[in-house]
Scaffold this motif. Sequence first.
Motif, PDB file in Angstrom:
ATOM      1  N   ILE A   1       0.839  -1.192   0.000  1.00 21.14           N
ATOM      2  CA  ILE A   1       0.000   0.000   0.000  1.00 21.14           C
ATOM      3  C   ILE A   1       0.879   1.249   0.000  1.00 21.14           C
ATOM      4  CG2 ILE A   1      -1.993  -1.058   1.134  1.00 21.14           C
ATOM      5  CD1 ILE A   1      -1.063   0.193   3.758  1.00 21.14           C
ATOM      6  N   LEU A   2       0.343   2.317  -0.580  1.00 17.02           N
ATOM      7  CA  LEU A   2       1.023   3.606  -0.643  1.00 17.02           C
ATOM      8  C   LEU A   2       0.030   4.670  -0.218  1.00 17.02           C
ATOM      9  CD1 LEU A   2       2.717   3.050  -4.117  1.00 17.02           C
ATOM     10  CD2 LEU A   2       3.806   2.838  -1.869  1.00 17.02           C
ATOM     11  N   ALA A   3       0.416   5.509   0.724  1.00 20.98           N
ATOM     12  CA  ALA A   3      -0.499   6.526   1.239  1.00 20.98           C
ATOM     13  C   ALA A   3       0.286   7.750   1.700  1.00 20.98           C
ATOM     14  CB  ALA A   3      -1.333   5.967   2.398  1.00 20.98           C
ATOM     15  N   PHE A   4      -0.457   8.802   1.979  1.00 27.38           N
ATOM     16  CA  PHE A   4       0.162  10.025   2.491  1.00 27.38           C
ATOM     17  C   PHE A   4       0.134  10.050   4.012  1.00 27.38           C
ATOM     18  CE2 PHE A   4      -0.434  14.605   3.713  1.00 27.38           C
ATOM     19  CZ  PHE A   4       0.890  14.978   3.523  1.00 27.38           C
ATOM     20  N   GLU A   5      -1.018   9.691   4.605  1.00 24.76           N
ATOM     21  CA  GLU A   5      -1.207   9.752   6.047  1.00 24.76           C
ATOM     22  C   GLU A   5      -1.626   8.394   6.606  1.00 24.76           C
ATOM     23  OE1 GLU A   5      -0.836  11.164   8.760  1.00 24.76           O
ATOM     24  OE2 GLU A   5      -0.228  13.206   8.315  1.00 24.76           O
ATOM     25  N   SER A   6      -1.630   8.270   7.931  1.00 24.45           N
ATOM     26  CA  SER A   6      -2.048   7.053   8.622  1.00 24.45           C
ATOM     27  C   SER A   6      -3.100   7.408   9.674  1.00 24.45           C
ATOM     28  CB  SER A   6      -0.844   6.385   9.296  1.00 24.45           C
ATOM     29  OG  SER A   6      -1.262   5.368  10.185  1.00 24.45           O
ATOM     30  N   GLU A   7      -4.094   6.542   9.811  1.00 29.23           N
ATOM     31  CA  GLU A   7      -5.138   6.747  10.817  1.00 29.23           C
ATOM     32  C   GLU A   7      -4.724   6.225  12.187  1.00 29.23           C
ATOM     33  OE1 GLU A   7      -8.316   8.106  10.873  1.00 29.23           O
ATOM     34  OE2 GLU A   7      -7.723   9.019   8.972  1.00 29.23           O
ATOM     35  N   TRP A   8      -3.611   5.481  12.260  1.00 29.49           N
ATOM     36  CA  TRP A   8      -3.218   4.870  13.524  1.00 29.49           C
ATOM     37  C   TRP A   8      -2.365   5.814  14.377  1.00 29.49           C
ATOM     38  CZ3 TRP A   8      -3.338   1.594   9.148  1.00 29.49           C
ATOM     39  CH2 TRP A   8      -4.235   0.516   9.250  1.00 29.49           C
ATOM     40  N   THR A   9      -2.362   5.550  15.673  1.00 31.13           N
ATOM     41  CA  THR A   9      -1.493   6.260  16.613  1.00 31.13           C
ATOM     42  C   THR A   9      -0.711   5.214  17.410  1.00 31.13           C
ATOM     43  OG1 THR A   9      -3.107   8.044  16.831  1.00 31.13           O
ATOM     44  CG2 THR A   9      -1.391   7.904  18.508  1.00 31.13           C
ATOM     45  N   PRO A  10       0.598   5.158  17.238  1.00 31.21           N
ATOM     46  CA  PRO A  10       1.413   5.956  16.321  1.00 31.21           C
ATOM     47  C   PRO A  10       1.121   5.575  14.867  1.00 31.21           C
ATOM     48  CG  PRO A  10       2.726   4.182  17.226  1.00 31.21           C
ATOM     49  CD  PRO A  10       1.410   4.142  17.951  1.00 31.21           C
ATOM     50  N   PRO A  11       1.531   6.417  13.917  1.00 33.77           N
ATOM     51  CA  PRO A  11       1.234   6.143  12.504  1.00 33.77           C
ATOM     52  C   PRO A  11       1.799   4.817  12.016  1.00 33.77           C
ATOM     53  CG  PRO A  11       1.977   8.412  12.797  1.00 33.77           C
ATOM     54  CD  PRO A  11       2.237   7.717  14.093  1.00 33.77           C
ATOM     55  N   LEU A  12       2.958   4.432  12.541  1.00 30.20           N
ATOM     56  CA  LEU A  12       3.606   3.156  12.209  1.00 30.20           C
ATOM     57  C   LEU A  12       3.909   2.436  13.519  1.00 30.20           C
ATOM     58  CD1 LEU A  12       6.186   4.519   9.608  1.00 30.20           C
ATOM     59  CD2 LEU A  12       4.081   3.313   9.066  1.00 30.20           C
ATOM     60  N   GLY A  13       3.397   1.239  13.673  1.00 28.77           N
ATOM     61  CA  GLY A  13       3.647   0.530  14.919  1.00 28.77           C
ATOM     62  C   GLY A  13       2.735  -0.667  15.096  1.00 28.77           C
ATOM     63  N   LYS A  14       2.571  -1.114  16.340  1.00 35.61           N
ATOM     64  CA  LYS A  14       1.849  -2.341  16.654  1.00 35.61           C
ATOM     65  C   LYS A  14       0.399  -2.368  16.159  1.00 35.61           C
ATOM     66  CE  LYS A  14       5.129  -4.684  18.570  1.00 35.61           C
ATOM     67  NZ  LYS A  14       5.625  -5.933  17.921  1.00 35.61           N
ATOM     68  N   PRO A  15      -0.392  -1.292  16.329  1.00 34.51           N
ATOM     69  CA  PRO A  15      -1.764  -1.347  15.817  1.00 34.51           C
ATOM     70  C   PRO A  15      -1.817  -1.573  14.308  1.00 34.51           C
ATOM     71  CG  PRO A  15      -1.516   0.476  17.353  1.00 34.51           C
ATOM     72  CD  PRO A  15      -0.142  -0.034  17.074  1.00 34.51           C
ATOM     73  N   PHE A  16      -0.914  -0.923  13.583  1.00 35.00           N
ATOM     74  CA  PHE A  16      -0.822  -1.086  12.137  1.00 35.00           C
ATOM     75  C   PHE A  16      -0.387  -2.519  11.808  1.00 35.00           C
ATOM     76  CE2 PHE A  16       1.000   1.242   8.120  1.00 35.00           C
ATOM     77  CZ  PHE A  16       0.171   0.479   7.322  1.00 35.00           C
ATOM     78  N   GLU A  17       0.624  -3.013  12.533  1.00 27.86           N
ATOM     79  CA  GLU A  17       1.142  -4.352  12.275  1.00 27.86           C
ATOM     80  C   GLU A  17       0.074  -5.407  12.521  1.00 27.86           C
ATOM     81  OE1 GLU A  17       5.130  -6.952  13.193  1.00 27.86           O
ATOM     82  OE2 GLU A  17       4.330  -5.714  14.808  1.00 27.86           O
ATOM     83  N   LYS A  18      -0.732  -5.241  13.547  1.00 29.69           N
ATOM     84  CA  LYS A  18      -1.780  -6.215  13.868  1.00 29.69           C
ATOM     85  C   LYS A  18      -2.734  -6.393  12.697  1.00 29.69           C
ATOM     86  CE  LYS A  18      -5.349  -7.288  17.274  1.00 29.69           C
ATOM     87  NZ  LYS A  18      -6.046  -6.812  18.508  1.00 29.69           N
ATOM     88  N   VAL A  19      -3.090  -5.290  12.050  1.00 28.42           N
ATOM     89  CA  VAL A  19      -3.990  -5.352  10.896  1.00 28.42           C
ATOM     90  C   VAL A  19      -3.287  -5.991   9.704  1.00 28.42           C
ATOM     91  CG1 VAL A  19      -5.348  -3.970   9.278  1.00 28.42           C
ATOM     92  CG2 VAL A  19      -5.282  -3.347  11.687  1.00 28.42           C
ATOM     93  N   LEU A  20      -2.019  -5.651   9.494  1.00 31.10           N
ATOM     94  CA  LEU A  20      -1.263  -6.212   8.382  1.00 31.10           C
ATOM     95  C   LEU A  20      -1.113  -7.733   8.496  1.00 31.10           C
ATOM     96  CD1 LEU A  20       1.611  -3.578   8.031  1.00 31.10           C
ATOM     97  CD2 LEU A  20      -0.147  -4.042   6.330  1.00 31.10           C
ATOM     98  N   LEU A  21      -1.021  -8.232   9.716  1.00 38.31           N
ATOM     99  CA  LEU A  21      -0.821  -9.658   9.936  1.00 38.31           C
ATOM    100  C   LEU A  21      -2.101 -10.472   9.783  1.00 38.31           C
ATOM    101  CD1 LEU A  21       1.630  -9.540  12.969  1.00 38.31           C
ATOM    102  CD2 LEU A  21       2.159 -10.342  10.659  1.00 38.31           C
ATOM    103  N   ASP A  22      -3.229  -9.803   9.680  1.00 40.18           N
ATOM    104  CA  ASP A  22      -4.507 -10.494   9.543  1.00 40.18           C
ATOM    105  C   ASP A  22      -4.640 -11.072   8.130  1.00 40.18           C
ATOM    106  OD1 ASP A  22      -7.040 -11.398  10.234  1.00 40.18           O
ATOM    107  OD2 ASP A  22      -8.003  -9.600   9.445  1.00 40.18           O
ATOM    108  N   GLY A  23      -4.971 -12.362   8.027  1.00 38.97           N
ATOM    109  CA  GLY A  23      -5.164 -12.962   6.709  1.00 38.97           C
ATOM    110  C   GLY A  23      -4.105 -13.993   6.378  1.00 38.97           C
ATOM    111  N   ASP A  24      -4.387 -14.814   5.370  1.00 38.17           N
ATOM    112  CA  ASP A  24      -3.464 -15.874   4.983  1.00 38.17           C
ATOM    113  C   ASP A  24      -2.341 -15.333   4.100  1.00 38.17           C
ATOM    114  OD1 ASP A  24      -4.629 -15.502   2.473  1.00 38.17           O
ATOM    115  OD2 ASP A  24      -5.984 -17.203   2.696  1.00 38.17           O
TER     116      ASP A  24
END
Length: 240
Positions: free
Chosen positions: A153-176
């Motif tokens: 994915i390519l984006a300008f901003e992030s909805e997560w706090t912090p923008p890059l970190g565990k909350p983001f990683e948790k979503v990325l790891l979801d799925g096969d």
Amino acid sequence: MSDWSLSQLLSSLHEDIQQRLSIARKSFHHPGTKGDASEGVWIDLLEKYLPKRYQVAKAFVVDSLGNFSQQIDIVVFDRQYSPFIFTFENQTIVPAESVYAVFEAKQTADRTLVAYAQEKVATVRRLHRTSLPIPHAGGVYPAKPAIPILGGILAFESEWTPPLGKPFEKVLLDGDAERQLDLGCIAAHGHFNRDSSGGYQFVSESKPATAFLFKLISRLQFAGTVPMIDIDAYAEWLTK
């Protein structure tokens, strides 16, 4: 002694991308127009700086069985060894064998974008890819296995706090494995890359777009060259 500064050149490259994404975010209110503008910024970056063996376009991907992917915002594909690319009414269609990487590009990264990108990537990875033995002066090399298709994915901003970190990683790891994303960039904050252990490395930095470009080039170098396409498998559709 040269007055050039490599550090300044690389910084300027990122600043150009970030500024153009920011302008698109502020200037266009219609989501479709804003999305098209964002895609255009990233496509322009990749077209300019990836080696010429790669081509970049918004495209559909097709296989020799007649299956199509969903439309992908950014497809990085081979043009040196791929014998055909279809264009019809401003729509681009590339054979599955030629694809190196696919990305979804939006203004903001959030849970919805990640899930959407994962499904888009999966529609490409599910496609059938042919591979033929390669003749050479001393004989024939065996058919090359299909290379893994990178997704991101390519984006300008992030909805997560912090923008890059565990909350983001948790979503990325979801799925096969078919849906896993490999790398991406949040231009206002940093880039991420999936490592050999299956986890993600998040790098916050001052030049994310440039760092992402270098990481993508590195991943493409290690991917090697796409297999030799079985053009006869596609030619069979001429009689159907």
